[in-house]
Enzyme design. Structure first.
Site, PDB file in Angstrom:
ATOM      1  N   HIS A 144       0.820  -1.215   0.000  1.00  0.00           N
ATOM      2  CA  HIS A 144       0.000   0.000   0.000  1.00  0.00           C
ATOM      3  C   HIS A 144       0.856   1.269   0.000  1.00  0.00           C
ATOM      4  O   HIS A 144       0.355   2.350  -0.296  1.00  0.00           O
ATOM      5  CB  HIS A 144      -0.999   0.002   1.164  1.00  0.00           C
ATOM      6  CG  HIS A 144      -0.438   0.320   2.510  1.00  0.00           C
ATOM      7  ND1 HIS A 144      -0.089  -0.660   3.412  1.00  0.00           N
ATOM      8  CD2 HIS A 144      -0.173   1.492   3.106  1.00  0.00           C
ATOM      9  CE1 HIS A 144       0.369  -0.087   4.512  1.00  0.00           C
ATOM     10  NE2 HIS A 144       0.325   1.214   4.351  1.00  0.00           N
TER      11      HIS A 144
ATOM     12  N   SER B 287       4.564   2.704   7.851  1.00  0.00           N
ATOM     13  CA  SER B 287       4.253   1.549   7.003  1.00  0.00           C
ATOM     14  C   SER B 287       5.487   1.047   6.276  1.00  0.00           C
ATOM     15  O   SER B 287       6.168   1.810   5.596  1.00  0.00           O
ATOM     16  CB  SER B 287       3.224   1.931   5.932  1.00  0.00           C
ATOM     17  OG  SER B 287       1.987   2.213   6.489  1.00  0.00           O
TER      18      SER B 287
ATOM     19  N   ASP C 194       0.132  -7.562   1.310  1.00  0.00           N
ATOM     20  CA  ASP C 194       0.559  -6.180   1.532  1.00  0.00           C
ATOM     21  C   ASP C 194       2.083  -6.054   1.561  1.00  0.00           C
ATOM     22  O   ASP C 194       2.641  -5.343   2.396  1.00  0.00           O
ATOM     23  CB  ASP C 194      -0.047  -5.603   2.811  1.00  0.00           C
ATOM     24  CG  ASP C 194       0.043  -4.075   2.859  1.00  0.00           C
ATOM     25  OD1 ASP C 194       0.151  -3.468   1.781  1.00  0.00           O
ATOM     26  OD2 ASP C 194       0.016  -3.506   3.963  1.00  0.00           O
TER      27      ASP C 194
ATOM     28  N   ILE D 177      -8.977 -22.035  -8.117  1.00  0.00           N
ATOM     29  CA  ILE D 177     -10.101 -22.975  -8.119  1.00  0.00           C
ATOM     30  C   ILE D 177     -11.048 -22.683  -9.286  1.00  0.00           C
ATOM     31  O   ILE D 177     -11.482 -23.583  -9.980  1.00  0.00           O
ATOM     32  CB  ILE D 177     -10.888 -22.913  -6.788  1.00  0.00           C
ATOM     33  CG1 ILE D 177     -10.014 -23.380  -5.620  1.00  0.00           C
ATOM     34  CG2 ILE D 177     -12.138 -23.785  -6.860  1.00  0.00           C
ATOM     35  CD1 ILE D 177     -10.721 -23.317  -4.285  1.00  0.00           C
ATOM     36  N   GLY D 178     -11.372 -21.398  -9.450  1.00  0.00           N
ATOM     37  CA  GLY D 178     -12.234 -21.021 -10.572  1.00  0.00           C
ATOM     38  C   GLY D 178     -13.686 -20.793 -10.193  1.00  0.00           C
ATOM     39  O   GLY D 178     -14.596 -21.230 -10.901  1.00  0.00           O
TER      40      GLY D 178
ATOM     41  N   SER E 196     -16.575 -17.761  -8.472  1.00  0.00           N
ATOM     42  CA  SER E 196     -16.887 -16.470  -7.871  1.00  0.00           C
ATOM     43  C   SER E 196     -17.769 -16.769  -6.671  1.00  0.00           C
ATOM     44  O   SER E 196     -18.577 -17.705  -6.697  1.00  0.00           O
ATOM     45  CB  SER E 196     -17.596 -15.546  -8.859  1.00  0.00           C
ATOM     46  OG  SER E 196     -18.847 -16.082  -9.254  1.00  0.00           O
TER      47      SER E 196
END
Length: 338
Positions: free
Chosen positions: A70, A181, A100, A235-236, A238
């Site tokens: 970020h 950060s 991140d 995996i494929g 939604s």
């Protein structure tokens, strides 16, 4: 120790062109750096955020800096400020939004110190730790704060540009401020045991900061150095968290019992030719476990998949279909997209 390790700590400034949307770090559950946004309407490139980093490797004419994704996300240009006051250009090697993390390359000619990486698995609650970074930007560079390990093996959810992610973190009460950060969390002998990443900044909340454990960071950094990206199993499907599906629909259409409500991942669609399609998944299946480990949300499913499985593995996925539990064997392929 602080004097010894400080030359390995750098500041990083993210520049973006004026016609681009500046990064709102609040969206990433990392309300660090928005105070650093510098609105200069006369400049084509603006400094939109600042953060910190730690030099962890030097090889020939190049050196490499660990920081947070970020801090660098969306940048057209990166500059790196060194301990001697010099500012040099940084080149992004690779970044991974879901953890991140990012690696930035710099010229090694001005690098005099490389930080030693420690063992985060040996940390205990109550152990003294030190954070070094650039809170509020370069004016307060290399600020040192001290605290203790407040907890280990914490799990926090974070919204990223690649979706929601559930990550393992170290909790500390060492003061972490805007600009910290990407800086290191250190043991008293100067070993890097974490990369400071986020804190909770809510009214009435004090001294709750988080760092990414260095043992989790190392393999990500190595893969970013080697390939510039992280290859993850695919995996494929939604999906939605089951708790986002109305209880009436869960009960009457999906056939779930009251004890099964809101616990799992609802499969919306199956990608043609994907591992899920080949394994016989159907839309409206509810995934409840991977290799026997219960998953209640999409972020938990991703965490199990990305942490404990790799491309080419065959995993056992438990699902509920029409109220009945069954297990499918899925052979994972490489991720085709976010």
């Amino acid at each position: 120790m602080v004097e010894n390790v400080s030359p390995a700590i750098v500041g990083i400034t993210n520049y973006q062109t004026q016609n681009q949307t500046t990064t709102d770090f609040e969206d990433f559950n990392t309300p660090f750096d928005e105070s650093q946004q510098n609105q200069n309407k006369n400049s084509q490139e603006e400094a939109t955020g600042t953060g910190s980093g730690v030099i962890f490797k030097k090889s020939g004419s190049k050196a490499y800096v660990l920081t947070n994704n970020h801090v660098i996300e969306g940048a057209n240009k990166l500059t790196v400020s060194l301990h001697d006051g010099k500012t040099i250009e940084g080149k992004l090697v690779g970044a991974d939004p879901l953890t991140d993390l990012a690696v930035v390359e710099i010229n090694s000619s001005h690098v005099t110190k490389v930080a030693a990486l420690g063992d985060s698995s040996s940390l205990r609650a109550g152990e003294t730790v030190i954070a070094i970074g650039n809170p509020l930007g370069e004016d307060l560079s290399r600020t040192v704060t001290q605290g203790i390990v407040s907890g280990v093996d914490r799990t926090v959810s974070m919204n990223t540009s690649a979706g929601e992610s559930s990550i393992n973190v170290i909790q500390t009460d060492a003061a972490i401020n805007p600009g910290n950060s990407g800086g290191p969390l250190l043991t008293t002998d100067g070993k890097v045991v974490g990369i400071t990443s986020m804190k909770i900044s809510e009214t009435g909340v004090e001294g709750i900061g988080f760092a990414l454990p260095i043992n989790d960071v190392k393999p990500i950094a190595e893969q970013l150095l080697a390939k510039g990206k992280i290859e993850r199993p695919y995996i494929g499907i939604s999906m939605l968290n089951l708790e986002q599906v109305p209880d009436v629909y869960q009960n009457e259409t999906l056939g779930l019992k009251s004890s099964q409500l809101d616990k799992g991942v609802y499969v919306k669609e199956i990608a043609a030719g994907s591992p899920a399609a080949k394994a016989g998944f159907k839309s409206e299946d509810v995934i409840t476990a991977i290799n026997g480990k219960q998953v209640k949300t999409g972020s938990e499913l991703r965490h199990e998949l990305y942490t404990n499985a790799k491309v080419g593995d065959t995993v056992n996925i438990t699902l509920v279909r029409n109220g009945k539990e069954e297990t499918k064997q899925v052979t994972l392929t490489q991720s085709e997209s976010k």
